[in-house]
Design an enzyme around this catalytic site. Sequence first.
Site, PDB file in Angstrom:
ATOM      1  N   GLY B  14      -1.250  -2.690  -4.684  1.00  0.00           N
ATOM      2  CA  GLY B  14      -1.404  -3.502  -3.478  1.00  0.00           C
ATOM      3  C   GLY B  14      -2.075  -4.820  -3.796  1.00  0.00           C
ATOM      4  N   ASP B 145      -9.767  -1.519  -1.789  1.00  0.00           N
ATOM      5  CA  ASP B 145     -10.318  -0.235  -1.344  1.00  0.00           C
ATOM      6  C   ASP B 145     -11.738   0.025  -1.843  1.00  0.00           C
ATOM      7  OD1 ASP B 145      -8.032   0.369   0.057  1.00  0.00           O
ATOM      8  OD2 ASP B 145      -7.093   1.430  -1.614  1.00  0.00           O
ATOM      9  N   MET B 191      -7.783  -0.299   6.343  1.00  0.00           N
ATOM     10  CA  MET B 191      -7.087   0.403   5.276  1.00  0.00           C
ATOM     11  C   MET B 191      -8.077   1.334   4.571  1.00  0.00           C
ATOM     12  SD  MET B 191      -4.388  -2.365   3.721  1.00  0.00           S
ATOM     13  CE  MET B 191      -2.727  -2.446   4.418  1.00  0.00           C
ATOM     14  N   GLU B 248      -7.623   4.327   7.987  1.00  0.00           N
ATOM     15  CA  GLU B 248      -6.246   4.794   8.226  1.00  0.00           C
ATOM     16  C   GLU B 248      -6.071   6.238   7.767  1.00  0.00           C
ATOM     17  OE1 GLU B 248      -3.466   2.487   5.903  1.00  0.00           O
ATOM     18  OE2 GLU B 248      -4.448   2.987   4.013  1.00  0.00           O
ATOM     19  N   LEU B 301      -2.737  -7.963   7.244  1.00  0.00           N
ATOM     20  CA  LEU B 301      -3.574  -9.138   7.502  1.00  0.00           C
ATOM     21  C   LEU B 301      -4.907  -9.042   6.764  1.00  0.00           C
ATOM     22  CD1 LEU B 301      -1.384  -9.469   9.638  1.00  0.00           C
ATOM     23  CD2 LEU B 301      -3.145 -10.017  11.315  1.00  0.00           C
ATOM     24  N   ARG B 303      -5.651  -7.722   3.859  1.00  0.00           N
ATOM     25  CA  ARG B 303      -5.708  -7.854   2.405  1.00  0.00           C
ATOM     26  C   ARG B 303      -5.131  -9.175   1.910  1.00  0.00           C
ATOM     27  NH1 ARG B 303      -1.232  -3.353   0.314  1.00  0.00           N
ATOM     28  NH2 ARG B 303       0.544  -4.734   0.546  1.00  0.00           N
TER      29      ARG B 303
END
Lengths: 430, 430
Positions: B14, B145, B191, B248, B301, B303
């Site tokens: 990601g 993360d 997230m 999430e 939005l 990240r």
Amino acid sequence: MTSNRNVLYAQAGGVTAVINASAAAVIEKCKRHPEVFGKIYAAKNGIEGVLEENLVELTHISECQLDQLKQLPSAAFDACRFDLDPLEKHPEQYERVLAVFRHYQIGYFFYNGGNGSMVTAQKVADYCTEHGHPVTCIGVAKTIDNDLALSHCSPGFGSAAKYLATSLLEATLDLYAMHRTSTKFFAMEAMGRNAGWLALAGGLIKTQMLDVPLIILPAERLFDEKKFINKVQHFFDTKGYCVCIVSEGLKNTEGQYLNVEHIEHTEFKDYPQLGGVAHIIAQKVRQHFDVKTHSAVPDYLQRSASHLVSANDWAMAYGAGKAAVTAALDGFHGVLPVIEKVSDVPFVWRFKNVKLLDVADLEKHVPDHFLSKDGMEITQAGLDYLLPLVKGERYPPFKNGIPDIHPLDFPLLPKQLPPYQIDRKRVSPI
Amino acid sequence: MTSNRNVLYAQAGGVTAVINASAAAVIEKCKRHPEVFGKIYAAKNGIEGVLEENLVELTHISECQLDQLKQLPSAAFDACRFDLDPLEKHPEQYERVLAVFRHYQIGYFFYNGGNGSMVTAQKVADYCTEHGHPVTCIGVAKTIDNDLALSHCSPGFGSAAKYLATSLLEATLDLYAMHRTSTKFFAMEAMGRNAGWLALAGGLIKTQMLDVPLIILPAERLFDEKKFINKVQHFFDTKGYCVCIVSEGLKNTEGQYLNVEHIEHTEFKDYPQLGGVAHIIAQKVRQHFDVKTHSAVPDYLQRSASHLVSANDWAMAYGAGKAAVTAALDGFHGVLPVIEKVSDVPFVWRFKNVKLLDVADLEKHVPDHFLSKDGMEITQAGLDYLLPLVKGERYPPFKNGIPDIHPLDFPLLPKQLPPYQIDRKRVSPI
């Protein structure tokens, strides 16, 4: 000789990132005219605060607090979804406002709200005047929806548009990096129950990515699923990915909302709460093409983004407050200063006063020539309209890495009148 | 005398708002050491680009492009969800990488990705070395993360945390203004599939609103609905409203995700796509209390928010690139420079090299003492940890009212080797 008439300012309807700049302007300008204006009050929660006598006094507000107001998003004096009933139905509401206005010697009522509530404000001012207590009522424009008729644009819209365009651009770069190996479709939801202006604002990303495969689904156009899928197919074929910005109030070809989250029932009307249509759009693409999709619902984030305020929008909101006081000084009543564009290049605008009753029931929609023939892309005319409205940055101060903003504490004045209870069951829940 | 060994840089996993700052740092520093490094290449789409020989050359990248890279969110060289299979399963993948590395005389492999993919990168480098083509592999840390073990924090996290805290603060001001007359509960989704760091970041709004009625639902803690409802009740009773930030990946007391949007099946594993848990949480509150609720899902939005990059986070991402090249210059192989905190006040940090194999399968979770006893609030220790990471603003240049960012165009080098096709069916869709 009687003392000068006092001022009441109130906010109503959904908040914006810049409505408090209007508040600051009204207060500042009234303070500069002590020969006309007496004390300056604000009602908490709009007209509700008048009825319930929840008032604060701002006559001696400090420069520091005014500066804080100017950069504070949301409604510093609390928003309100309540509106007075028609006079013939609930005359006691009007009597109560008159009693409060008389007690506090309110002679000027500046109402910063939606069209409907500003008209009610005028009616209540007229009622007071007819009953021997003259009140001048002036509207102060605000709405992120940009649906205010007779105005070039609405204070509050430019900042929400800047937020949405920035967010969509950044998410598009994300999708661009992922699309060859992962997510191929991304949908973002913009507010706008009946007007697609905020969805249209997503079109601004074309100024950075000319050929971006972007689909705009504004509330004004019924959603034709087949045409939409064909357009996604076209972008998948030519670009390999597709982004989409969709109005929360998108309706299908039968005229029904694509996603009604929940229906709130009140005495007079049912209010469908909308939300999640971006999710539904993404789901349709995933199911049809068997590709990975993502969706975002910024919700409140788009109307409170102090960190992405448009400098031009801020100037308009601040100007709207000043113009309202100017209108009062010039002897107007029942008017709303709206924005009139004077020239395109350079972008020059000014305020002109229109009658509140003239704008009351009008809604400004995205005109056809701002959208491509298929209704799903922005035209150069649309870009030309939007560009000046999002221009300029006006960052709030930061503290501890986040904006230095927090609710301002204006202590309520002690109540002096008999209590009054609002029937909250009939308040619009939207 | 043979020429210097060439450099290959690639990005995987990601994206973040600052990963390209790491890219710029690697390129810059390699350019400054022509006595060691030869040509500088980047692979498109991570290891996929190596296999498919989709390479770009950056040896002569201009200063202007480097500057653009430094402020560009998302992955400039395109992300990748593909990872090599175990050597014993698909040796031909390793042979292919060796062939490409040999052809382009790659001697240094800088891999900017997740733990897993960096370990694979090391394995492939080892394979090359064992087959007579020595390759040095160094990891470059990145993840929003913040679950990278052995590192004080992860480059990319601070900016996402700043975005989420800013957004939650602004939305909370919105709710604050509305709650007496309308919406009383707002939930925002962060997230974090297994780690609640980004949800924890919402706790930063306490630095502006000390007594804010905020509930944090991090992925590490199972969702106990009764306790949650009781806490909402408490905040409704004492404050009249409540905000919530939820991971999430929140799971119920049976250990199941509250919202699995969709399950993607691959040869080896099922990948549940998550999303919309904020919506479910808001629904529960609405149904239980019969109040109006709202929810936001920022999704990508958070990240890619170049406009809310944390200056400290950017410095860490940029530093991670430099530290990786330094490690190569110092003769290391199979290491990852991670962040080591040297002092709290002032906040001082430096890089230290850890073995990629040592961090591979570790996940760093939010420790208990960062959360209150009930697991739903942040502690002072949690705030102390987060504050330096979100500190400092680093705005991108704006053009036409939105960030002046767009995909950079690095032309692919003409392919010189026989074509190679990846089996995309087994690519992780997450």
